[in-house]
Write a protein that holds these residues in place. Structure first.
Motif, PDB file in Angstrom:
ATOM      1  N   LYS A  84       0.816  -1.215   0.000  1.00 49.53           N
ATOM      2  CA  LYS A  84       0.000   0.000   0.000  1.00 49.53           C
ATOM      3  C   LYS A  84       0.850   1.266   0.000  1.00 49.53           C
ATOM      4  O   LYS A  84       0.444   2.298  -0.523  1.00 49.53           O
ATOM      5  CB  LYS A  84      -0.939   0.007   1.216  1.00 49.53           C
ATOM      6  CG  LYS A  84      -2.110  -0.966   1.080  1.00 49.53           C
ATOM      7  CD  LYS A  84      -3.061  -0.845   2.255  1.00 49.53           C
ATOM      8  CE  LYS A  84      -4.273  -1.743   2.066  1.00 49.53           C
ATOM      9  NZ  LYS A  84      -5.203  -1.647   3.225  1.00 49.53           N
ATOM     10  N   LEU A  87       1.571   2.367  -3.568  1.00 52.60           N
ATOM     11  CA  LEU A  87       0.464   2.844  -4.384  1.00 52.60           C
ATOM     12  C   LEU A  87       0.367   4.365  -4.367  1.00 52.60           C
ATOM     13  O   LEU A  87       0.472   4.998  -3.320  1.00 52.60           O
ATOM     14  CB  LEU A  87      -0.859   2.242  -3.901  1.00 52.60           C
ATOM     15  CG  LEU A  87      -0.945   0.711  -3.908  1.00 52.60           C
ATOM     16  CD1 LEU A  87      -2.346   0.266  -3.548  1.00 52.60           C
ATOM     17  CD2 LEU A  87      -0.540   0.146  -5.266  1.00 52.60           C
ATOM     18  N   GLY A 210       3.578  -3.341  -6.804  1.00 56.67           N
ATOM     19  CA  GLY A 210       3.300  -1.915  -6.698  1.00 56.67           C
ATOM     20  C   GLY A 210       3.458  -1.190  -8.021  1.00 56.67           C
ATOM     21  O   GLY A 210       2.616  -0.374  -8.410  1.00 56.67           O
ATOM     22  N   THR A 213       0.616  -2.238 -10.413  1.00 60.91           N
ATOM     23  CA  THR A 213      -0.661  -1.631 -10.011  1.00 60.91           C
ATOM     24  C   THR A 213      -0.712  -0.162 -10.403  1.00 60.91           C
ATOM     25  O   THR A 213      -1.713   0.321 -10.945  1.00 60.91           O
ATOM     26  CB  THR A 213      -0.880  -1.769  -8.489  1.00 60.91           C
ATOM     27  OG1 THR A 213      -0.817  -3.142  -8.121  1.00 60.91           O
ATOM     28  CG2 THR A 213      -2.241  -1.203  -8.088  1.00 60.91           C
ATOM     29  N   ASN A 214       0.381   0.560 -10.142  1.00 61.67           N
ATOM     30  CA  ASN A 214       0.440   1.983 -10.497  1.00 61.67           C
ATOM     31  C   ASN A 214       0.356   2.188 -12.006  1.00 61.67           C
ATOM     32  O   ASN A 214      -0.320   3.099 -12.482  1.00 61.67           O
ATOM     33  CB  ASN A 214       1.736   2.610  -9.960  1.00 61.67           C
ATOM     34  CG  ASN A 214       1.683   2.844  -8.458  1.00 61.67           C
ATOM     35  OD1 ASN A 214       0.607   3.007  -7.887  1.00 61.67           O
ATOM     36  ND2 ASN A 214       2.834   2.878  -7.823  1.00 61.67           N
ATOM     37  N   LYS A 217      -3.235   1.580 -13.112  1.00 60.78           N
ATOM     38  CA  LYS A 217      -4.101   2.703 -12.710  1.00 60.78           C
ATOM     39  C   LYS A 217      -3.923   3.894 -13.662  1.00 60.78           C
ATOM     40  O   LYS A 217      -4.897   4.573 -14.018  1.00 60.78           O
ATOM     41  CB  LYS A 217      -3.778   3.145 -11.279  1.00 60.78           C
ATOM     42  CG  LYS A 217      -4.405   2.239 -10.222  1.00 60.78           C
ATOM     43  CD  LYS A 217      -4.131   2.798  -8.831  1.00 60.78           C
ATOM     44  CE  LYS A 217      -4.831   1.970  -7.774  1.00 60.78           C
ATOM     45  NZ  LYS A 217      -4.586   2.491  -6.420  1.00 60.78           N
TER      46      LYS A 217
END
Length: 222
Positions: A84, A87, A210, A213-214, A217
């Motif tokens: 987290k 992120l 991480g 995911t970034n 997004k």
């Protein structure tokens, strides 16, 4: 033994600085309406009490982690915290300014408790039951957080790689907690390939997760 102590101490200091960056912002927000003399008192009193509370909570966590499978659970939870951290999310702090010295000090202490649970868990894991490490780590890192938070935040914004390095430190600590879990320690004992393989897998895995995911997004936002 001295090398292990030093490595653990550096881990704790890094964790405190990494997860404690918002504490300085809380202190500033809580004391912003006070006269300058009272503001300084609020900073020192609030920070002092917050350190005491943080030490007590961490010592409790160190002993609680001796309960079967809590080290494993703590390691997994810390791994989630590390993920987290990477992120890219903007979090706004809702901290009310204290009307007087007492209010400001209370706000600082309670906000520190609410925001410091991840810190407590990470430090407890890195300390490996050594309370001296907890105390020294906090005494070294808290002044850095308070007086150097703006510099730290500036460098983190300018060099995002520092966030990934920090997440790697947390993942490394997480792996250590999992390996040290008494109920499964025998699996790793004498098996260096499995032991160090877990360290590499978790550190690299968290950082890659991480990044992916970034990236996802950003593509989705476009």
């Amino acid at each position: 033994m001295e090398t292990e102590f030093l490595i653990s101490l550096l881990q704790i200091i890094a964790i405190d600085i990494l997860l404690g960056g918002d504490n300085a912002i809380v202190i500033a927000l809580a004391s912003r309406n006070l006269p300058e003399k009272q503001r300084n008192k609020a900073i020192f009193l609030g920070t002092g009490l917050a350190i005491v509370v943080r030490v007590v909570l961490t010592i409790v966590a160190v002993y609680l982690l001796n309960i079967p499978f809590l080290y494993l659970a703590g390691g997994i939870l810390l791994l989630i915290i590390a993920y987290k951290l990477i992120l890219e999310e903007d979090e706004e702090l809702d901290v009310k300014a204290g009307k007087n010295l007492s209010d400001a000090v209370k706000t600082i202490v309670f906000a520190d408790i609410a925001m410091g649970l991840d810190n407590v868990l990470a430090v407890a894991g890195a300390a490996h039951g050594n309370i001296v490490l907890v105390v020294i780590g906090l005494l070294v890192s808290v002044p850095i957080i308070i007086w150097g938070s703006k510099i730290i935040l500036h460098f983190m914004e300018r060099f995002p790689v520092l966030i990934y390095i920090g997440a790697g430190v947390l993942a490394f600590t997480s792996a250590g907690m999992i390996v040290e879990e008494r109920m499964i320690h025998s699996v790793f004992e004498g098996n260096d390939l499995l032991k160090y393989g877990l360290y590499v897998f978790l550190v690299v895995g968290v950082i890659l997760a991480g990044i992916l995911t970034n990236t996802f997004k950003k593509k989705r936002a476009k």
